[in-house]
Scaffold this active site. Sequence first.
Site, PDB file in Angstrom:
ATOM      1  N   HIS A   6      -6.841  -0.484   2.970  1.00 20.17           N
ATOM      2  CA  HIS A   6      -6.883  -1.001   2.362  1.00 20.17           C
ATOM      3  C   HIS A   6      -6.951   0.228   1.176  1.00 20.17           C
ATOM      4  CE1 HIS A   6      -5.843  -5.397   3.113  1.00 20.17           C
ATOM      5  NE2 HIS A   6      -6.631  -5.020   4.673  1.00 20.17           N
ATOM      6  N   HIS A   9       1.016  -0.987   0.635  1.00 21.07           N
ATOM      7  CA  HIS A   9      -0.089  -0.119  -0.057  1.00 21.07           C
ATOM      8  C   HIS A   9       0.834   1.469   0.058  1.00 21.07           C
ATOM      9  CE1 HIS A   9      -3.339  -2.166   1.792  1.00 21.07           C
ATOM     10  NE2 HIS A   9      -3.694  -2.794   0.899  1.00 21.07           N
TER      11      HIS A   9
HETATM   12  C1  LIG Z   1      -0.227  -7.543  -4.367  1.00 19.05           C
HETATM   13  C2  LIG Z   1      -1.039  -6.409  -4.159  1.00 19.05           C
HETATM   14  C3  LIG Z   1      -2.497  -7.159  -3.492  1.00 19.05           C
HETATM   15  C4  LIG Z   1      -3.020  -5.789  -2.602  1.00 19.05           C
HETATM   16  N1  LIG Z   1      -4.334  -5.672  -2.334  1.00 19.05           N
HETATM   17  C5  LIG Z   1      -4.821  -4.798  -1.934  1.00 19.05           C
HETATM   18  C6  LIG Z   1      -6.653  -5.479  -1.832  1.00 19.05           C
HETATM   19  O1  LIG Z   1      -7.086  -6.563  -1.148  1.00 19.05           O
HETATM   20  N2  LIG Z   1      -7.210  -4.279  -1.276  1.00 19.05           N
HETATM   21  C7  LIG Z   1      -6.982  -2.965  -1.424  1.00 19.05           C
HETATM   22  O2  LIG Z   1      -7.943  -2.146  -1.331  1.00 19.05           O
HETATM   23  N3  LIG Z   1      -6.137  -2.209  -1.974  1.00 19.05           N
HETATM   24  C8  LIG Z   1      -5.011  -3.402  -2.229  1.00 19.05           C
HETATM   25  N4  LIG Z   1      -3.462  -3.204  -2.703  1.00 19.05           N
HETATM   26  C9  LIG Z   1      -3.696  -2.083  -3.324  1.00 19.05           C
HETATM   27  C10 LIG Z   1      -3.922  -1.064  -4.510  1.00 19.05           C
HETATM   28  O3  LIG Z   1      -4.586  -1.831  -4.991  1.00 19.05           O
HETATM   29  C11 LIG Z   1      -3.599   0.162  -5.036  1.00 19.05           C
HETATM   30  O4  LIG Z   1      -3.279   0.772  -3.604  1.00 19.05           O
HETATM   31  C12 LIG Z   1      -4.044   1.031  -5.748  1.00 19.05           C
HETATM   32  O5  LIG Z   1      -4.859   0.152  -7.217  1.00 19.05           O
HETATM   33  C13 LIG Z   1      -3.825   1.964  -5.955  1.00 19.05           C
HETATM   34  O6  LIG Z   1      -4.103   2.561  -7.536  1.00 19.05           O
HETATM   35  P1  LIG Z   1      -3.026   3.968  -8.065  1.00 19.05           P
HETATM   36  O7  LIG Z   1      -4.070   3.705  -8.964  1.00 19.05           O
HETATM   37  O8  LIG Z   1      -1.943   4.707  -7.214  1.00 19.05           O
HETATM   38  O9  LIG Z   1      -2.024   2.708  -9.137  1.00 19.05           O
HETATM   39  P2  LIG Z   1      -1.498   1.761  -9.646  1.00 19.05           P
HETATM   40  O10 LIG Z   1      -3.334   0.760 -10.158  1.00 19.05           O
HETATM   41  O11 LIG Z   1      -0.807   0.288  -9.747  1.00 19.05           O
HETATM   42  O12 LIG Z   1      -1.917   2.023 -10.930  1.00 19.05           O
HETATM   43  C14 LIG Z   1      -0.731   2.171 -11.551  1.00 19.05           C
HETATM   44  C15 LIG Z   1      -0.684   2.282 -13.429  1.00 19.05           C
HETATM   45  O13 LIG Z   1       0.392   2.596 -13.847  1.00 19.05           O
HETATM   46  C16 LIG Z   1       1.146   2.032 -14.942  1.00 19.05           C
HETATM   47  N5  LIG Z   1       2.380   2.750 -15.246  1.00 19.05           N
HETATM   48  C17 LIG Z   1       3.136   2.535 -14.343  1.00 19.05           C
HETATM   49  N6  LIG Z   1       5.136   3.232 -14.904  1.00 19.05           N
HETATM   50  C18 LIG Z   1       4.574   3.751 -16.032  1.00 19.05           C
HETATM   51  C19 LIG Z   1       5.422   3.972 -17.278  1.00 19.05           C
HETATM   52  N7  LIG Z   1       6.586   4.479 -16.604  1.00 19.05           N
HETATM   53  N8  LIG Z   1       4.647   4.535 -18.476  1.00 19.05           N
HETATM   54  C20 LIG Z   1       3.072   3.684 -18.780  1.00 19.05           C
HETATM   55  N9  LIG Z   1       2.437   3.557 -17.462  1.00 19.05           N
HETATM   56  C21 LIG Z   1       3.058   3.232 -15.821  1.00 19.05           C
HETATM   57  C22 LIG Z   1       1.015   0.758 -14.438  1.00 19.05           C
HETATM   58  O14 LIG Z   1       1.417  -0.547 -15.189  1.00 19.05           O
HETATM   59  C23 LIG Z   1      -0.220   0.856 -13.792  1.00 19.05           C
HETATM   60  O15 LIG Z   1      -1.401   0.228 -14.925  1.00 19.05           O
HETATM   61  C24 LIG Z   1      -2.908  -4.823  -3.344  1.00 19.05           C
HETATM   62  C25 LIG Z   1      -1.353  -4.068  -4.063  1.00 19.05           C
HETATM   63  C26 LIG Z   1      -1.012  -5.275  -4.102  1.00 19.05           C
HETATM   64  C27 LIG Z   1       0.226  -5.186  -5.176  1.00 19.05           C
END
Ligand SMILES: Cc1cc2nc3c(=O)[nH]c(=O)nc-3n(C[C@H](O)[C@H](O)[C@H](O)COP(=O)(O)OP(=O)(O)OC[C@H]3O[C@@H](n4cnc5c(N)ncnc54)[C@H](O)[C@@H]3O)c2cc1C
Length: 558
Positions: free
Chosen positions: A535, A491
Amino acid sequence: MARLLLAGILALSTTLCSGIIVENAAALQALKINFDFIVVGGGTAGNVVANRLSDNPGTMVLLLEAGGSNADVLNIIVPFYAPRATPDTAQDWNYTTTAQVGLNGRSVTYNRGFVLGGSSSVNYMVYTRGSMDDFDRWAKVTGDEGWSWESLYPYFLKNEDFTSNTTGHYDPSVHGYSGINTVSLSGYPTPIDSRIIDTTTQLDGYPFNLDMNSGNPIGIGWGQATIKDGSRSSSATSYLGSQYIARPNLHVLLNARVTRVLQTATGVVRSVEFVQDLDGPKYTVNATKEVILSAGSIGSPNILLHSGIGDSSALTELGISSVHNLPAVGQKSHRPLLVIPAIPCQLNRYLGHRDAQRHVVGGGVHRVEYRSHGSSGPTSAHYELIFCNGMLPPPPATGNFMSILPVVVSPASRGSITLGSNDPLADPLINPNLLGADVDLVIMREAVKSAIRYTTAPAWDGYVLSTLGLTDTSDAGIEAYIRANAGTIYHPVGSVAMSPKGASWGALNPDLTVKGLTGIRVVDMSIVPFIPAAHTQVSAYIIGERASDLIKQTWGIN
Ligand SMILES: Cc1cc2nc3c(=O)[nH]c(=O)nc-3n(C[C@H](O)[C@H](O)[C@H](O)COP(=O)(O)OP(=O)(O)OC[C@H]3O[C@@H](n4cnc5c(N)ncnc54)[C@H](O)[C@@H]3O)c2cc1C
Ligand SMILES: *[C@@H]1O[C@H](CO)[C@@H](O)[C@H](O)[C@H]1NC(C)=O
Ligand SMILES: *[C@@H]1O[C@H](CO)[C@@H](O)[C@H](O)[C@H]1NC(C)=O
Ligand SMILES: *[C@@H]1O[C@H](CO)[C@@H](O)[C@H](O)[C@H]1NC(C)=O
């Protein structure tokens, strides 16, 4: 039997196939479109922004995602397979942390979704919003009431399509029923459910909580998860569902890895540089209005730093020319911890591997226990207990197990994302500084004790036989066990954090614009000033929702 199931799942997955996706960079350039907005990262928050901005047909939106398609990947469609979605798969960024002093020098894998939907495509689907105090602290710290629980509440409902109706397992008045992202209660009973709930009336300190998503999550209640009809609901299946991705004004390019953002004039950042093959050519594409960085808590600071936006002396040392001195980029990130003491019991381990309808471990069957001692406030937790019927990671060859995962949800430790080289395709240095603050070890120790105590209630008589792994239950013994076994539940937040407008610290204004620059915002979990005691996917969704409204306001888009 297994073959039958596979056929069923494949049939299901074809309905998830996406509509309009641009074939490659050459095809994109041939379109000769002037994009109003370029969203970098098709993850949890990024897909919300792409959806909401493109609901005005006159607004041209380009979404660039480094990973591939989410369609047809069984490990991310079937909830029970979530533990197989990462680490080190085609859908993972395959990161590893630096050596962690607090963990006896161990490094741990640091999973991040590398696929459309980002981490919402590979996470464990637990749906927890966090507490009122968590969000009210965001409002206080940024000086923007718009980040308070009350102001954000409509966005929780806008995001959510709650589909379950089991009376007594949730509070119908705190859910949304016409949102985009499906949320449900567990679709199947397990032998530990009634024991977990019965314990709330048998032991002090674990009150039953009808709904942990009301803004007051303290207590034990029934788990909710982002699962729709037995399949994962991610930002890719929901916000980029077929009716949205078919919009003629929304273009999605997969396998497009952004290396830098570039100035189009001094102090104006509206250009995006990307590659499709790691050793292939670099392309650029410009936005007429804004670039929105939604690459996540690792990806967004990584891109900014390689673009010369960060601590200018550190960047200059690496041979990266400084564009804008902004020391807060990458310098603060908060990560909760996880340790796994497994408690063997006499009943079945891993009920129904073969049933695709079942929720994943930690999804539908989890119960959480929250306690407050001075986190963001009285409604906020210090630790969480996740119950699962079965064992995580894979169990020993014989025996039947259940697990309780104690998690420090309000860690005081602060980590960093920095660069080890000036190669934008190299992994950044990820230092979560796990257990760096002494208080985190104390809370984790108390959470482990609490997990053990929980199974001393009469509800567990004759069920739990012994504890696996942890043998010395003195304070020192538990602490040693934690240092040797703790990991993380992924997270990360706060690596491009917001602060009040005009503040000399922080990286973003409360409207998510980058301090001192024009044309660029950051919209993902990196913006968060303090981690919610929860989460984090729900926060990512509502950040995407509020940011979309802020962007529309700026540009007068309806
Ligand atoms: C294994 C795991 C289990 C988890 N379990 C839970 C859960 O059960 N419940 C919960 O609430 N949260 C959970 N989390 C946490 C939650 O999923 C994340 O906090 C949240 O999804 C993050 O959202 P975000 O939009 O910040 O980033 P992300 O959803 O990670 O999105 C970032 C995106 O940007 C893309 N990207 C990155 N760098 C580049 C680049 N240079 N060029 C183009 N694209 C790029 C990535 O490929 C990705 O698609 C978990 C996370 C993981 C990894
Ligand atoms: C992670 O490793 C897998 C398996 O080796 C690979 O397919 C995938 O492309 C890697 N991810 C990245 C971002 O390189
Ligand atoms: C409750 O949900 C089930 C399954 O989703 C459905 O069949 C039933 O009609 C619902 N009951 C009510 C009262 O809405
Ligand atoms: C983007 O803008 C920059 C600066 O104005 C310009 O040099 C570049 O050619 C533009 N790129 C494209 C693809 O239009």
